[in-house]
Design a protein around this motif. Structure first.
Motif, mmCIF file in Angstrom:
data_model
loop_
_atom_site.group_PDB
_atom_site.id
_atom_site.type_symbol
_atom_site.label_atom_id
_atom_site.label_comp_id
_atom_site.label_asym_id
_atom_site.label_seq_id
_atom_site.Cartn_x
_atom_site.Cartn_y
_atom_site.Cartn_z
ATOM 1 N N UNK A 45 18.261 2.811 -4.514
ATOM 2 C CA UNK A 45 17.789 1.520 -4.025
ATOM 3 C C UNK A 45 16.307 1.639 -3.713
ATOM 4 N N UNK A 46 15.540 0.680 -4.208
ATOM 5 C CA UNK A 46 14.093 0.663 -3.977
ATOM 6 C C UNK A 46 13.759 -0.590 -3.184
ATOM 7 N N UNK A 47 13.019 -0.409 -2.097
ATOM 8 C CA UNK A 47 12.597 -1.529 -1.247
ATOM 9 C C UNK A 47 11.077 -1.511 -1.185
ATOM 10 N N UNK A 48 10.456 -2.639 -1.490
ATOM 11 C CA UNK A 48 8.995 -2.765 -1.439
ATOM 12 C C UNK A 48 8.654 -3.792 -0.369
ATOM 13 N N UNK A 49 7.851 -3.383 0.595
ATOM 14 C CA UNK A 49 7.373 -4.281 1.650
ATOM 15 C C UNK A 49 5.908 -4.576 1.369
ATOM 16 N N UNK A 50 5.588 -5.832 1.115
ATOM 17 C CA UNK A 50 4.195 -6.219 0.865
ATOM 18 C C UNK A 50 3.637 -6.830 2.137
ATOM 19 N N UNK A 51 2.548 -6.213 2.639
ATOM 20 C CA UNK A 51 1.908 -6.672 3.870
ATOM 21 C C UNK A 51 0.605 -7.385 3.549
ATOM 22 N N UNK A 52 0.143 -8.191 4.480
ATOM 23 C CA UNK A 52 -1.101 -8.933 4.275
ATOM 24 C C UNK A 52 -2.331 -8.046 4.435
ATOM 25 N N UNK A 53 -2.167 -6.840 4.956
ATOM 26 C CA UNK A 53 -3.286 -5.921 5.134
ATOM 27 C C UNK A 53 -2.773 -4.536 5.477
ATOM 28 N N UNK A 54 -3.693 -3.644 5.733
ATOM 29 C CA UNK A 54 -3.319 -2.281 6.089
ATOM 30 C C UNK A 54 -2.657 -2.267 7.463
ATOM 31 N N UNK A 55 -1.649 -1.418 7.624
ATOM 32 C CA UNK A 55 -0.956 -1.319 8.906
ATOM 33 C C UNK A 55 -0.563 0.134 9.148
ATOM 34 N N UNK A 56 -0.768 0.631 10.359
ATOM 35 C CA UNK A 56 -0.318 1.989 10.662
ATOM 36 C C UNK A 56 1.209 2.031 10.626
ATOM 37 N N UNK A 57 1.765 3.119 10.111
ATOM 38 C CA UNK A 57 3.219 3.218 10.014
ATOM 39 C C UNK A 57 3.639 4.678 9.976
ATOM 40 N N UNK A 58 4.932 4.895 10.164
ATOM 41 C CA UNK A 58 5.495 6.236 10.015
ATOM 42 C C UNK A 58 6.840 6.102 9.311
ATOM 43 N N UNK A 59 7.160 7.093 8.498
ATOM 44 C CA UNK A 59 8.410 7.126 7.754
ATOM 45 C C UNK A 59 9.158 8.381 8.163
ATOM 46 N N UNK A 60 10.433 8.236 8.501
ATOM 47 C CA UNK A 60 11.235 9.400 8.872
ATOM 48 C C UNK A 60 12.571 9.354 8.145
ATOM 49 N N UNK A 61 13.079 10.528 7.817
ATOM 50 C CA UNK A 61 14.373 10.637 7.138
ATOM 51 C C UNK A 61 15.464 10.691 8.195
ATOM 52 N N UNK A 62 16.489 9.872 8.014
ATOM 53 C CA UNK A 62 17.638 9.843 8.917
ATOM 54 C C UNK A 62 18.902 10.085 8.109
#
Length: 72
Positions: A45-62
């Motif tokens: 499954x592929x999910x693409x989130x398109x934002x209006x600009x740059x945003x700080x984020x973090x990705x973690x495996x659960x």
């Protein structure tokens, strides 16, 4: 003969600082796209989130997949 008085010297203009922003810029979630494909016996499954600009984020495996977090 008397020398002519020198013209007055005007001081150099002080540098002007750019105005400080009155608010913090926040990116908006514009579009979400989801696709699912089967590779042999594994569903991807592929999910693409398109934002209006740059945003700080973090990705973690659960245990159930990935988690994407953005600070409030």
């Amino acid at each position: 003969m008397t020398p002519a008085p020198a013209p007055p010297v005007s001081p150099a203009p002080a540098p002007v600082a750019p105005p400080a922003p009155s608010f913090t810029s926040v990116a908006r979630l514009d579009t979400v796209r989801v696709s699912r494909t089967l590779h042999r016996t594994v569903e991807v499954q592929r999910v693409v989130l398109e934002l209006s600009g740059a945003a700080p984020h973090s990705v973690s495996r659960e245990a159930r997949g990935l988690s994407v977090s953005c600070p409030a």
